[in-house]
Design a protein around this motif. Structure first.
Motif, PDB file in Angstrom:
ATOM      1  N   GLU A   1      31.631  53.776   7.085  1.00 11.88           N
ATOM      2  CA  GLU A   1      32.781  53.153   6.438  1.00 11.88           C
ATOM      3  C   GLU A   1      32.391  51.914   5.643  1.00 11.88           C
ATOM      4  O   GLU A   1      33.252  51.208   5.110  1.00 11.88           O
ATOM      5  N   THR A   2      31.079  51.647   5.553  1.00 15.30           N
ATOM      6  CA  THR A   2      30.605  50.438   4.872  1.00 15.30           C
ATOM      7  C   THR A   2      30.683  50.572   3.366  1.00 15.30           C
ATOM      8  O   THR A   2      30.969  49.607   2.653  1.00 15.30           O
ATOM      9  N   PHE A   3      30.449  51.769   2.864  1.00 16.86           N
ATOM     10  CA  PHE A   3      30.361  51.980   1.418  1.00 16.86           C
ATOM     11  C   PHE A   3      31.646  52.631   0.905  1.00 16.86           C
ATOM     12  O   PHE A   3      32.348  53.319   1.645  1.00 16.86           O
ATOM     13  N   GLU A   4      31.907  52.429  -0.391  1.00 19.29           N
ATOM     14  CA  GLU A   4      33.136  52.958  -0.968  1.00 19.29           C
ATOM     15  C   GLU A   4      32.909  53.793  -2.227  1.00 19.29           C
ATOM     16  O   GLU A   4      33.747  54.609  -2.576  1.00 19.29           O
TER      17      GLU A   4
ATOM     18  N   LEU B   1      23.010  58.555   1.829  1.00 14.07           N
ATOM     19  CA  LEU B   1      24.225  58.829   2.586  1.00 14.07           C
ATOM     20  C   LEU B   1      25.254  59.423   1.644  1.00 14.07           C
ATOM     21  O   LEU B   1      25.587  58.834   0.619  1.00 14.07           O
ATOM     22  N   GLN B   2      25.728  60.607   2.010  1.00 12.40           N
ATOM     23  CA  GLN B   2      26.768  61.261   1.229  1.00 12.40           C
ATOM     24  C   GLN B   2      27.937  61.579   2.149  1.00 12.40           C
ATOM     25  O   GLN B   2      27.765  62.173   3.212  1.00 12.40           O
ATOM     26  N   VAL B   3      29.129  61.157   1.733  1.00 10.12           N
ATOM     27  CA  VAL B   3      30.344  61.402   2.515  1.00 10.12           C
ATOM     28  C   VAL B   3      31.378  62.036   1.600  1.00 10.12           C
ATOM     29  O   VAL B   3      31.627  61.534   0.489  1.00 10.12           O
TER      30      VAL B   3
ATOM     31  N   SER C   1      35.094  59.715  -0.585  1.00 12.56           N
ATOM     32  CA  SER C   1      34.008  60.460  -1.211  1.00 12.56           C
ATOM     33  C   SER C   1      33.065  59.490  -1.899  1.00 12.56           C
ATOM     34  O   SER C   1      33.494  58.711  -2.754  1.00 12.56           O
ATOM     35  N   TYR C   2      31.790  59.518  -1.529  1.00 12.05           N
ATOM     36  CA  TYR C   2      30.789  58.681  -2.176  1.00 12.05           C
ATOM     37  C   TYR C   2      29.406  59.159  -1.763  1.00 12.05           C
ATOM     38  O   TYR C   2      29.252  59.887  -0.779  1.00 12.05           O
ATOM     39  N   ASN C   3      28.403  58.749  -2.520  1.00  6.08           N
ATOM     40  CA  ASN C   3      27.029  58.905  -2.071  1.00  6.08           C
ATOM     41  C   ASN C   3      26.236  57.695  -2.537  1.00  6.08           C
ATOM     42  O   ASN C   3      26.388  57.240  -3.671  1.00  6.08           O
TER      43      ASN C   3
END
Length: 588
Positions: A542-545, A573-575, A466-468
């Motif tokens: 998958e680059t950001f955490e 980008l929101q995951v 979970s991140y944005n």
């Protein structure tokens, strides 16, 4: 009879607005320009927007204050001193707002500590704007309230009609001719609601001091404070009877359910508060109406309001004893005290609303001033309650170390979790000095409590991605827009996973398919050769955490296929687990 509208009258009206409210128009224009500048930034509403909006309200109030006390005495310099005061206050408010962002543990929101204080400032500024014309009883407070009430809803009506008309026209244009390569929907929204609506609202503010308008386009006080027949009939024959029925039902419910459990119901607090607020608004609007229905309402309702507010205060006090002070209950107590004072004055002294705005202003100022301000007092109350319960159950050692204790009683667990939820909601978990940031969303695990299902679904566990992330605002000026044949801006999410666009690359037509179904893949098909090439950007997901605002260098990605080089810039980008939303720019 309706006055004839001409271009000359419109020009004169606009001139009168410019001459009468120059600072207000500057704030409106600056707000519009800033919104247009940040139009592509997701969730861009922040410190500057809040300060400029507050400046709009206060600049109107300062002009009314000048007209009320200084203009007739020829003290024109006071106008500019008041304007200067508004500008200085706005600058200091912006500085405070920026500094206060470091005191919260998450991104700014309306429900964070700075956001709550901002809402109090809005309230005080609005009451001040309405109250100033009624100082020393030049006009009744209810008349000034009616001016603002009519002006706001009339301006909103005009804005909505204009907005729908423009949207319909542009949609028809795109259907009949070609698509506009711009974010016109957002531009129209900003221009109508940030520029047109507040400017039109200024035309409804009368010159309370002038017996007749000194300038064309400025309404007289008598004209502006006149009750429209439609509103008169709506209040008399619809709103007052509905409020009467609502009051009867509420009083019957209170009288037939008096018990200890009754005062602990979560439903009671907001129900009584909503009733009291709506009742005051209706009482203010009904004040100038002299028919029998309104007269009976004005005689009886203050007594009923006092009856209801007593139960509201009891319910709120019981809740504070149980779970501590929150800013919501703080406001309810202040509102209850103000209501009792104002209602008693209305009943015993004189049936006027003279005291109501003064009490509201004093309450608003008290709610802003430390150490008894709403936010500061609420945070301290919840922190103290958590730490007291932890110490009573031997879970907090030396005020720094947490020791798990799953044997804590269920009621104490619920109190601790309730306070944690409140602090989390206003982004104030960092006020718990012994709680590490990594533990903000796993407090139950940290304490050894059972998971709280009421909110666990809203916060990801450690095994859920979970991140944005979003591109820094200033970096938009450095976007690579030259040396490319084609540029596209697009947004994809789980409801819009596949999109096909037509592009001209190297003077040849191509179909470009964007697929978010399984990763993030772009397929390029040359219409002439019918060859397909695929570029895989799935690794971006998958680059950001963690949540962050990043420079262009970290948001720019370049991939090659046999015949194409694609440059992709991630704007947002929101995951969350399998949910993905991405907004990006693509260059060929």
């Amino acid at each position: 009879m309706m006055k004839r509208l001409s271009s000359e009258s419109l020009i004169n009206q606009f001139k009168s607005i410019v001459l009468r409210f120059p600072l207000t128009l500057l704030f409106i224009v600056f707000l519009t320009i800033w919104e247009l500048y940040t139009i592509e930034t997701i969730n861009s509403f922040g410190a500057i927007e809040i300060v400029l909006t507050t400046g709009i309200i206060l600049s109107i109030a300062s002009q009314l204050l000048y007209e009320r006390f200084f203009r007739s005495e020829g003290k024109s310099h006071w106008r500019w001193l008041l304007y200067g005061g508004v500008v200085v206050f706005s600058a200091l408010y912006y500085y405070y707002f920026i500094m206060s962002l470091s005191s919260i543990d998450d991104a700014w929101s309306f429900y964070s500590m700075p956001g709550i204080r901002g809402m109090i400032v809005y309230f005080v500024a609005t009451i001040l704007l309405i109250w100033i014309p009624s100082i020393k009883r030049q006009v009744k407070f209810s008349s000034s309230f009616l001016v603002v009430f009519k002006g706001w809803f009339a301006s909103l009506f005009f804005a909505v009609v204009l907005y729908l008309g423009i949207i319909a026209t542009l949609l028809l244009f795109e259907m009949l001719f070609f698509s506009l390569e711009m974010n016109w929907f957002s531009y129209v929204t900003i221009l109508v609601y940030n520029l047109f609506l507040p400017t039109v609202f200024l035309t409804f503010i009368p010159d309370y001091q002038a017996e007749t308008p000194k300038e064309a386009g400025v309404k007289s006080a008598a004209e502006a404070t006149q009750m429209p027949k439609f509103l008169h009939h709506l209040i008399t024959y619809i709103l007052i009877p509905v409020m009467a029925i609502y009051t009867i039902l509420l009083v019957m419910y209170i009288l037939t359910n008096l018990s200890n459990a009754f005062f602990e119901e979560n439903l009671l607090e907001p129900l009584l508060l909503t009733y009291a607020i709506n009742g005051w608004i209706l009482l203010i609007l009904a004040d100038p109406i002299e028919n029998k229905v309104a007269q009976w309402f004005k005689k009886i309702f203050p007594f009923l309001l006092l009856f209801v507010i007593v139960f509201q205060m009891i319910a709120t006090y019981r809740q504070i004893q149980e779970v501590g002070v929150t800013h919501g209950r703080y406001f309810i107590l202040f509102f209850g005290i103000g209501t009792m004072i104002s209602a008693l004055w209305y009943i015993l002294k004189e049936p006027r609303l003279l005291l109501l705005p003064i009490v509201a202003l004093i309450g608003g100022v008290i709610a802003l001033v430390p150490p008894i301000d709403a936010v500061g007092l609420s945070v301290r109350s919840q922190v103290d309650q958590i730490e007291t319960l932890l110490e009573e159950n031997d879970m907090l050692v030396d005020g720094e170390e947490i020791v798990q204790n799953p044997e804590v009683s269920k009621s104490n667990q619920e109190k601790i979790q309730e306070s944690i939820r409140y602090l989390r909601g206003i982004s104030a978990l960092n006020q718990l000095s012994w709680l590490d940031e990594a533990d903000y969303n796993r407090v139950e695990e940290l304490f050894g409590f059972e998971p709280d299902s009421s909110y666990e679904s809203f916060f990801p566990s450690d095994d859920v991605v979970s991140y944005n992330v979003h591109l820094m605002e200033q970096e938009t000026l450095s976007l690579p827009v030259t040396h490319y044949d084609y540029m596209l801006e697009l947004a994809l999410d789980n409801n819009n996973k596949t999109v096909t666009e037509v592009a001209t690359i190297d003077e040849q037509m191509h179909n470009i398919l964007f697929d978010l179904e399984d990763g993030f893949v772009i397929t390029i098909q040359n219409d002439e050769t019918e060859e397909e090439e695929t570029i895989d950007f799935s690794y971006i997901l998958e680059t950001f955490e963690e949540d962050s605002e990043l420079p262009l260098a970290q948001m720019l990605f370049v991939e090659n296929s046999e015949n194409y080089t694609a440059t992709l810039v991630v704007k947002y980008l929101q995951v969350y687990d399998e949910e993905v939303m991405i907004e990006f720019l693509l260059f060929f």
